[in-house]
Design a protein around this motif. Structure first.
Motif, PDB file in Angstrom:
ATOM      1  N   ILE A 171       0.861  -1.183   0.000  1.00 22.98           N
ATOM      2  CA  ILE A 171       0.000   0.000   0.000  1.00 22.98           C
ATOM      3  C   ILE A 171       0.895   1.230   0.000  1.00 22.98           C
ATOM      4  CG2 ILE A 171      -1.803   1.302   1.189  1.00 22.98           C
ATOM      5  CD1 ILE A 171      -2.628  -1.355   2.526  1.00 22.98           C
ATOM      6  N   PHE A 172       0.858   1.982  -1.091  1.00 21.39           N
ATOM      7  CA  PHE A 172       1.620   3.228  -1.168  1.00 21.39           C
ATOM      8  C   PHE A 172       0.768   4.375  -0.624  1.00 21.39           C
ATOM      9  CE2 PHE A 172       4.089   1.182  -4.730  1.00 21.39           C
ATOM     10  CZ  PHE A 172       5.329   1.264  -4.102  1.00 21.39           C
ATOM     11  N   ALA A 173       1.332   5.158   0.267  1.00 16.14           N
ATOM     12  CA  ALA A 173       0.647   6.330   0.827  1.00 16.14           C
ATOM     13  C   ALA A 173       1.690   7.394   1.147  1.00 16.14           C
ATOM     14  CB  ALA A 173      -0.146   5.950   2.066  1.00 16.14           C
ATOM     15  N   MET A 174       2.445   7.804   0.132  1.00 18.36           N
ATOM     16  CA  MET A 174       3.582   8.706   0.333  1.00 18.36           C
ATOM     17  C   MET A 174       3.236  10.180   0.210  1.00 18.36           C
ATOM     18  SD  MET A 174       6.692   6.576  -1.473  1.00 18.36           S
ATOM     19  CE  MET A 174       5.773   6.045  -2.925  1.00 18.36           C
ATOM     20  N   GLY A 175       1.959  10.495   0.030  1.00 21.43           N
ATOM     21  CA  GLY A 175       1.563  11.896   0.023  1.00 21.43           C
ATOM     22  C   GLY A 175       1.788  12.580  -1.306  1.00 21.43           C
ATOM     23  N   GLY A 176       1.418  13.855  -1.338  1.00 26.11           N
ATOM     24  CA  GLY A 176       1.568  14.661  -2.541  1.00 26.11           C
ATOM     25  C   GLY A 176       2.886  15.409  -2.564  1.00 26.11           C
ATOM     26  N   ALA A 177       2.825  16.686  -2.961  1.00 31.61           N
ATOM     27  CA  ALA A 177       4.058  17.459  -3.128  1.00 31.61           C
ATOM     28  C   ALA A 177       4.078  18.740  -2.313  1.00 31.61           C
ATOM     29  CB  ALA A 177       4.257  17.795  -4.605  1.00 31.61           C
ATOM     30  N   SER A 178       3.146  18.891  -1.351  1.00 33.60           N
ATOM     31  CA  SER A 178       3.163  20.093  -0.509  1.00 33.60           C
ATOM     32  C   SER A 178       3.738  19.755   0.860  1.00 33.60           C
ATOM     33  CB  SER A 178       1.737  20.638  -0.351  1.00 33.60           C
ATOM     34  OG  SER A 178       0.916  19.711   0.332  1.00 33.60           O
ATOM     35  N   TRP A 179       4.206  20.790   1.557  1.00 40.13           N
ATOM     36  CA  TRP A 179       4.783  20.609   2.901  1.00 40.13           C
ATOM     37  C   TRP A 179       5.902  19.559   2.866  1.00 40.13           C
ATOM     38  CZ3 TRP A 179      -0.147  20.290   6.496  1.00 40.13           C
ATOM     39  CH2 TRP A 179      -0.705  21.562   6.604  1.00 40.13           C
ATOM     40  N   SER A 180       6.886  19.768   2.002  1.00 36.77           N
ATOM     41  CA  SER A 180       7.948  18.775   1.837  1.00 36.77           C
ATOM     42  C   SER A 180       8.717  18.511   3.122  1.00 36.77           C
ATOM     43  CB  SER A 180       8.917  19.223   0.743  1.00 36.77           C
ATOM     44  OG  SER A 180       9.548  20.452   1.093  1.00 36.77           O
ATOM     45  N   PRO A 339      -0.564  31.225  -8.445  1.00 37.46           N
ATOM     46  CA  PRO A 339      -0.554  30.652  -7.095  1.00 37.46           C
ATOM     47  C   PRO A 339       0.812  30.759  -6.450  1.00 37.46           C
ATOM     48  CG  PRO A 339      -0.445  28.909  -8.721  1.00 37.46           C
ATOM     49  CD  PRO A 339      -0.634  30.188  -9.485  1.00 37.46           C
ATOM     50  N   ARG A 340       0.836  30.678  -5.152  1.00 36.93           N
ATOM     51  CA  ARG A 340       2.083  30.637  -4.398  1.00 36.93           C
ATOM     52  C   ARG A 340       2.790  29.304  -4.663  1.00 36.93           C
ATOM     53  NH1 ARG A 340       4.785  34.645  -2.794  1.00 36.93           N
ATOM     54  NH2 ARG A 340       5.464  33.670  -0.859  1.00 36.93           N
ATOM     55  N   PRO A 341       4.089  29.207  -4.331  1.00 37.67           N
ATOM     56  CA  PRO A 341       4.831  27.959  -4.572  1.00 37.67           C
ATOM     57  C   PRO A 341       4.157  26.761  -3.907  1.00 37.67           C
ATOM     58  CG  PRO A 341       6.343  29.734  -4.017  1.00 37.67           C
ATOM     59  CD  PRO A 341       4.962  30.273  -3.791  1.00 37.67           C
ATOM     60  N   ILE A 342       4.276  25.611  -4.553  1.00 36.93           N
ATOM     61  CA  ILE A 342       3.588  24.415  -4.078  1.00 36.93           C
ATOM     62  C   ILE A 342       4.036  23.993  -2.682  1.00 36.93           C
ATOM     63  CG2 ILE A 342       5.217  22.758  -5.089  1.00 36.93           C
ATOM     64  CD1 ILE A 342       2.705  21.093  -5.892  1.00 36.93           C
ATOM     65  N   ASP A 343       5.270  24.296  -2.313  1.00 32.80           N
ATOM     66  CA  ASP A 343       5.743  23.880  -0.996  1.00 32.80           C
ATOM     67  C   ASP A 343       5.052  24.649   0.126  1.00 32.80           C
ATOM     68  OD1 ASP A 343       7.398  22.023   0.330  1.00 32.80           O
ATOM     69  OD2 ASP A 343       8.762  23.632   0.918  1.00 32.80           O
ATOM     70  N   GLU A 344       4.424  25.795  -0.209  1.00 34.32           N
ATOM     71  CA  GLU A 344       3.666  26.562   0.780  1.00 34.32           C
ATOM     72  C   GLU A 344       2.208  26.118   0.839  1.00 34.32           C
ATOM     73  OE1 GLU A 344       3.863  30.746   0.168  1.00 34.32           O
ATOM     74  OE2 GLU A 344       6.040  30.772  -0.087  1.00 34.32           O
ATOM     75  N   ALA A 345       1.783  25.337  -0.150  1.00 31.73           N
ATOM     76  CA  ALA A 345       0.373  24.971  -0.255  1.00 31.73           C
ATOM     77  C   ALA A 345      -0.034  23.985   0.840  1.00 31.73           C
ATOM     78  CB  ALA A 345       0.092  24.363  -1.623  1.00 31.73           C
ATOM     79  N   ILE A 346      -1.292  24.051   1.238  1.00 32.06           N
ATOM     80  CA  ILE A 346      -1.817  23.106   2.223  1.00 32.06           C
ATOM     81  C   ILE A 346      -1.911  21.714   1.624  1.00 32.06           C
ATOM     82  CG2 ILE A 346      -3.852  22.522   3.620  1.00 32.06           C
ATOM     83  CD1 ILE A 346      -4.350  25.540   3.881  1.00 32.06           C
ATOM     84  N   SER A 347      -2.224  21.629   0.332  1.00 23.96           N
ATOM     85  CA  SER A 347      -2.297  20.344  -0.347  1.00 23.96           C
ATOM     86  C   SER A 347      -1.874  20.534  -1.800  1.00 23.96           C
ATOM     87  CB  SER A 347      -3.715  19.766  -0.267  1.00 23.96           C
ATOM     88  OG  SER A 347      -4.634  20.630  -0.909  1.00 23.96           O
ATOM     89  N   SER A 348      -1.855  19.447  -2.544  1.00 24.84           N
ATOM     90  CA  SER A 348      -1.455  19.519  -3.946  1.00 24.84           C
ATOM     91  C   SER A 348      -2.468  18.799  -4.818  1.00 24.84           C
ATOM     92  CB  SER A 348      -0.065  18.903  -4.151  1.00 24.84           C
ATOM     93  OG  SER A 348      -0.023  17.573  -3.663  1.00 24.84           O
ATOM     94  N   ALA A 349      -2.616  19.275  -6.044  1.00 21.69           N
ATOM     95  CA  ALA A 349      -3.386  18.575  -7.054  1.00 21.69           C
ATOM     96  C   ALA A 349      -2.400  17.831  -7.942  1.00 21.69           C
ATOM     97  CB  ALA A 349      -4.206  19.569  -7.878  1.00 21.69           C
TER      98      ALA A 349
END
Length: 406
Positions: A171-180, A339-349
């Motif tokens: 089961i992969f659950a490694m998250g998206g690309a925000s809040w690195s 938009p602001r940089p993805i690393d600042e985002a609460i979540s990612s699409a």
């Protein structure tokens, strides 16, 4: 291996989706190993806990389901998944950890303590008691079919060097690309693309948008625009906006993110007084012989942030009549740079496309490999929907893995 005692299930990722997948799989009779790239699990939970840990939302399920956006998924999938792990079930689960929750007037549901650490601490203890083995500082780098028998061989990079594990199901659950900083850097996407998987590019979601503010608006940085409504294209949202030094934040712009990203030139139309009509605003000024912009701001009770933006646009557009000011209050245009940089985002699409997956969250190309959480291409606004979605997907992936293992 399958058919020989307990099935071996490896969960990769220690966020909410991975942790609940590990718990459901262990309670279902599997021998579970959870691998996490960082030195501890639940880091995203702790970051979310800074705002009180918004676990879910109390609105009716018909409206709840409509908060989720996914392309390529069959109709009714989210309703089905959320019925298997509903907001009530999530609150009951938290209660089982001794964490009392409450629903705010807004519908948002939080732990009574407004903290994430107590929940996470008790959760990890229960996982250990159920037999889940934690392998920390294990960065996933590859997957191959096991050389002997069925199953999969997972490759990891650890502080001690390379390591491999064999599992009946993964089961992969490694998250998206925000809040690195929490470990969700999205780098796994390239490895999966190399294996032929379709992975949608990452985009910032639930994030601020940049605006070229004049000095008079910058002077109200940090001030909110309350009880507003805004439109982006055909989409509308109600709530609050926050003026920042770089642009706008807040629930309204988070909800309108997908519509704004779809526009060639992102533009927001803000209704600063959503509770009254243009005609009502004009009537409030009817008794004045020589109305001024300052009079309008005072009589319409615009807040500091709303007043600054309204004044800026009124002067910029040369509006000098009550009707013109009222029209501007009800439909004030703001051009957004992006938009602001993805690393600042609460979540990612972005993430694994639904075309690659079955309704059970199994990879069609990799039998016995499942995925959950923000690794998949879906998004939802803040307010508890993101957390609820990750929990619901994690439990579905775990049940699917158990069924696969027989």
């Amino acid at each position: 291996m399958r058919g020989q005692g307990k099935p071996q299930i490896v969960v990769v990722g220690g966020g909410p989706a991975g942790l609940i997948a590990a718990e459901v799989a262990a309670m279902g009779g599997a021998k579970v190993t959870l691998c996490e790239a960082k030195a501890s699990v639940g880091r995203k939970l702790l970051v979310a806990g800074r705002g009180g840990l918004n676990l879910t939302h109390g609105e009716d399920m018909v409206s709840f389901v409509q908060r989720y956006r996914s392309e390529g998924i069959e109709a009714g999938w989210w309703a089905d998944c959320l019925s298997d792990w509903s907001p009530k079930m999530l609150r009951d689960w938290a209660a089982g950890l001794g964490i009392e929750t409450f629903e705010q007037r807004t519908g948002r549901v939080y732990p009574r303590e407004m903290k994430a650490a107590p929940l996470l601490r008790r959760w990890v203890a229960r996982l250990r008691q159920s037999g889940v083995v934690f392998c920390l500082r294990h960065q996933w780098v590859g997957i191959e079919q096991a050389s002997q028998g069925s199953g999969w061989e997972l490759l990891f990079q650890t502080t001690a060097g390379s390591r491999s594990m064999v599992a009946d199901a993964v089961i992969f659950a490694m998250g998206g690309a925000s809040w690195s900083i929490t470990g969700s850097d999205g780098r796994w996407a390239e490895r999966m693309r190399e294996r032929g998987m379709q992975v949608a590019p990452w985009q910032a979601a639930n994030c601020g948008w940049e605006v070229d503010w004049p000095s008079e608006v910058l002077a109200v940085e940090g001030k909110p625009i309350k009880n507003a409504m805004a439109r982006a294209g055909e989409e509308e949202a109600r709530g609050e906006l926050m003026v920042t030094r770089y642009g706008l934040e807040g629930g309204i712009i988070y909800q309108l993110g997908p519509a704004l990203r779809a526009m060639s030139q992102a533009e927001l139309w803000i209704d600063l007084k959503s509770e009254v009509s243009k005609e009502q605003l004009c009537r409030k000024m009817a008794s004045m012989d020589r109305p001024t912009l300052a009079h309008a701001i005072d009589r319409w009770r615009l807040g500091e942030a709303a007043s600054a933006i309204f004044s800026w646009k009124a002067v910029e557009q040369g509006i000098d009549s009550v009707a013109g000011w009222a029209g501007l209050v009800k439909a004030l245009p703001v051009c957004l740079r992006g938009p602001r940089p993805i690393d600042e985002a609460i979540s990612s699409a972005g993430g694994v496309k639904w075309e690659e997956l079955s309704a059970e969250l199994a990879f069609k190309r990799w039998p016995g490999v499942f995925v959950a959480g923000e690794m998949v291409d879906w998004e939802a606004p803040t307010g508890g929907y993101l957390m609820q979605g990750c929990f619901a997907m994690g439990q579905r992936a775990a049940r699917s893995a158990l069924a696969f293992c027989g």
